[in-house]
Structure formats: C-alpha cells, structure tokens
Design a protein around this motif. Structure first.
Motif, mmCIF file in Angstrom:
data_model
loop_
_atom_site.group_PDB
_atom_site.id
_atom_site.type_symbol
_atom_site.label_atom_id
_atom_site.label_comp_id
_atom_site.label_asym_id
_atom_site.label_seq_id
_atom_site.Cartn_x
_atom_site.Cartn_y
_atom_site.Cartn_z
ATOM 1 N N PRO B 191 0.825 -1.214 0.000
ATOM 2 C CA PRO B 191 0.000 0.000 0.000
ATOM 3 C C PRO B 191 0.860 1.267 0.000
ATOM 4 O O PRO B 191 0.564 2.224 -0.700
ATOM 5 N N LEU B 192 1.947 1.204 0.763
ATOM 6 C CA LEU B 192 2.842 2.357 0.862
ATOM 7 C C LEU B 192 3.521 2.633 -0.477
ATOM 8 O O LEU B 192 3.562 3.774 -0.947
ATOM 9 N N VAL B 193 4.035 1.568 -1.072
ATOM 10 C CA VAL B 193 4.719 1.731 -2.359
ATOM 11 C C VAL B 193 3.740 2.288 -3.387
ATOM 12 O O VAL B 193 4.054 3.204 -4.143
ATOM 13 N N LYS B 194 2.514 1.770 -3.389
ATOM 14 C CA LYS B 194 1.506 2.241 -4.353
ATOM 15 C C LYS B 194 1.206 3.710 -4.129
ATOM 16 O O LYS B 194 1.024 4.468 -5.079
ATOM 17 N N GLU B 195 1.189 4.105 -2.871
ATOM 18 C CA GLU B 195 0.915 5.499 -2.540
ATOM 19 C C GLU B 195 2.015 6.397 -3.111
ATOM 20 O O GLU B 195 1.747 7.461 -3.641
ATOM 21 N N VAL B 196 3.246 5.938 -3.006
ATOM 22 C CA VAL B 196 4.379 6.764 -3.426
ATOM 23 C C VAL B 196 4.611 6.718 -4.932
ATOM 24 O O VAL B 196 4.818 7.742 -5.574
ATOM 25 N N GLU B 199 0.692 4.435 -10.165
ATOM 26 C CA GLU B 199 0.590 3.424 -11.218
ATOM 27 C C GLU B 199 1.863 3.424 -12.069
ATOM 28 O O GLU B 199 1.984 2.663 -13.021
ATOM 29 N N GLU B 200 2.777 4.328 -11.729
ATOM 30 C CA GLU B 200 3.943 4.590 -12.571
ATOM 31 C C GLU B 200 4.902 3.397 -12.669
ATOM 32 O O GLU B 200 5.470 3.129 -13.712
ATOM 33 N N TYR B 201 5.076 2.689 -11.559
ATOM 34 C CA TYR B 201 6.039 1.579 -11.526
ATOM 35 C C TYR B 201 5.386 0.323 -10.965
ATOM 36 O O TYR B 201 4.424 0.412 -10.218
ATOM 37 N N PRO B 202 5.939 -0.849 -11.307
ATOM 38 C CA PRO B 202 5.354 -2.101 -10.795
ATOM 39 C C PRO B 202 5.568 -2.216 -9.289
ATOM 40 O O PRO B 202 6.679 -2.455 -8.821
#
Ligand code: GTP
Ligand code: MG
Lengths: 83, 243
Positions: B191-196, B199-202
């Motif tokens: 969730p954290l990675v998605k927030e940061v 949709e830009e990176y996998p």
C-alpha cells in the motif's frame, strides 16, 4: 549429511563434479553467485584452472562460468567424484 | 492522430542471439554509442512493419537485473523508466532452466513481454523438445520459437509484436510466490509503495527491491523526480527496513 563433511567448491579438482549445499556468504556476492546459477542443489562440473591457478572454469546449468577462488571459497557442498 | 513510433527492448542472458535478432530486424538502420555516463554500449535501430515504425534497443546481456553491474543497471533502468511498448526476452532454448531466471525477473517488472525462444535449431540438434504452448500458458505471455541466425520465426515474432502494441494480447505474467515471511512483508509494503509510486512503476517489484535493500534502485528513482517523489523514495526505503 553433517555440516562437517561439506567441502568447498574451491577444493574440487578439474574433472570432478560437485553438488552445492549452501553458500556461506551474504550480500552482493551471494546474489551474483545465485544469478550465475550457483544455487543449492545444483550440480557443477569443474572444467579447468587457468595457468596461474585462478580463476577456475565451471560448467553450471549448461554454461561455462569462471570464478575466482575468493568466490568459490564460499560455496559449500559434496564432491561427487569424476565424470 | 499522428502515427506513433513503438519502442521494443531486447533483453536476455549473454550470448543468446539478441544482437543477431537485432541485426535481422533492423538491417542497416542502426547506430551504436554509449549510454549516458556509462561505458556500456548502446545499440539502437529502427524497422517498419505493416506501415508502422518501431525503434528497437539491444540491451546488454545479463544473467540478472538486480544491478550487480553497470550492464544490469542499464537494462533494468531501461525497462523500468523508458517503459518499452514490448520487451523481448531472448532465451537460449538449449539452456532453458538457466535462462528462465532472467525471464521471471522481467515478468515481475512488466506485463508487456514476449519470450523469444532462440537457437531452436541447436535445440533440435540436441534432441531437446519444448512444449511451447504449455510454456506460454505457464509464463502467461506469448512464446515464439526462433532461429534468428537462419531468419526463422521472424514473421511470427513481428506479428506477435504488432498485436501486442495494439493491445490485442492479454497477458497474465506468472507471479513468483516467495516464502510466507517475505509475502507478509510485501503485503505490508505494497500500500505504501503504491501510494508513493502510484501506477507509474510495478509496485510488487519495487517492494521486493526495497526489501532486498537495493540502494541503486533508490538512487535511480530519486533521479527521476518527475515520476517519483524524492522524499517518498527515502520514506519507502525507511519503512522497508522497519518491516
Ligand atoms: N545456431 C544458432 N546460432 C545463433 C542463433 N542466433 C545467434 N546465434 C549465434 O550465437 C552467437 C551469439 O549471438 P549474439 O547475437 O552475439 O548474442 P547476444 O545475445 O547479442 O550476446 P551478448 O551481446 O554477448 O549478450 C553468435 O555466434 C551467433 O551467430 C540461432 O538462432 N542459431
Ligand atoms: Mg549482443
């Protein structure tokens, strides 16, 4: 098999086969060795040493890869005799 | 609407025939140079298929994309930051087990992948039989058999590339399952990675790299501030250490 019996890949001689049990190292060198195919369970054939004794060429997963002693020293397993 | 140019990347282990395929596809329409700031050769070429323009990049041959070397970094950065329309992963059909390591890594990074099973002529000579349909089903992406040096399989490859850039192929890349401990950490980080990164990176791949303590990825992300919040990257890495 007991830990005490494990040999280093660097001790195996040309013509010998070797089955990897474990890599006693962490970090980038471990990562690199795994990527090259030196993974636990895989069977390696020692091909030949370079004239000065280092590096040594190995057959691993259908490809020839040369390792320096400071790398093969960390690879432990069983020597399973000649081809 | 203006006709656009599609970008194709060629990835694969050393000596699998990437440059041979590159030459077959581009002929003389190619040039080489160095990657900015790197001593790694960069080869770029162009070709036309069915009236559409393609740019193709011959990436350095590597056994991995975990950036243990400048070559790996170049290949990784191209796939992650340049986001090619299609990445062709060229595999040596006579050493499939070894070659699949890199293929699985690429499948974690992008779903726009075509597997090129090259050196099929050698495989045949050695009596190696590959169930292509089954391999394709398991990997979740198209698999095209090739003998690039004999120009065999090129038409089927080009047709598959064209269908993929036009969105006519749905892929379902194989998701490598890790140990429970690692999967739990990925779940916490996602969730954290998605927030940061949005949709830009996998996201799953970024989470895995952070858990691995991949500082070179972190630096690369920070040098792409248009896509990635600077503080976000450091923050995400900090959190990765704490989970
Ligand atoms: N038998 C056979 N040989 C091939 C085929 N494709 C390429 N080769 C040969 O494989 C060798 C390596 O080919 P390259 O195209 O240089 O491989 P590469 O992937 O670009 O290699 P790196 O740039 O070092 O990673 C050359 O000797 C080619 O002639 C093929 O389909 N069949
Ligand atoms: Mg090449």
């Amino acid at each position: 098999m007991t830990e005490a019996k494990l040999a280093r890949l660097s001790d195996a001689n040309p013509g010998e086969r070797f089955r990897i049990t474990t890599l006693k190292i962490e970090g980038t060198m471990k990562r690199r060795l795994l990527d090259l195919g030196f993974v636990p369970g895989s069977e390696i054939t020692v091909l030949q040493k370079s004239p000065l004794g280092d590096p040594t060429a190995y057959r691993v997963s259908h490809t020839t890869i040369a390792l320096r002693k400071e790398e093969s020293d960390h690879i432990y397993g069983e020597r399973i005799g000649n081809e | 609407m203006n006709k656009r140019e599609y970008t194709i990347a060629l990835a694969g282990n050393p000596n699998t025939g990437k440059s041979t395929l590159f030459n077959v596809l581009t002929g003389l329409r190619q040039h080489t140079g160095n990657w900015p700031g790197k001593t790694v050769i960069h080869a770029e070429g162009f070709f036309t298929y069915k009236n559409e323009e393609y740019r193709i990049i011959d990436l350095p041959g590597t056994y991995s994309l975990y950036s243990n070397s400048a070559d790996e970094e170049v290949a990784r950065d191209f796939i992650i930051f340049s986001k090619p329309d299609v990445t062709l992963v060229v595999l040596d059909a006579t050493a499939l087990e070894r070659n699949l390591n890199l293929a699985l890594q690429v499948l974690e990074m992008t779903d726009r992948v075509i597997i090129c099973l090259n050196l099929m002529d050698e495989a045949k000579k050695k009596g190696i039989v590959i169930d292509i349909a089954n391999l394709s089903k398991k990997l979740g992406v198209p698999v095209v058999p090739l003998a690039a040096r004999n120009k065999e399989g090129i038409e089927e490859l080009l047709e598959t590339v064209a269908r993929m850039v036009h969105g006519e192929i749905n892929t379902t890349p194989l998701v490598v399952a890790y140990s429970r401990a690692i999967e739990e950490k990925i779940a916490k980080l996602l969730p954290l990675v998605k927030e940061v990164v949005g949709e830009e990176y996998p996201a799953r791949w970024v989470a895995l790299r952070l858990l691995d303590g991949d500082t070179s990825l972190l630096h690369a992300l920070q040098h792409h501030p248009h896509h990635f919040l600077k503080e976000g990257a450091t923050y995400a890495c900090h959190c990765a250490k704490s989970v």
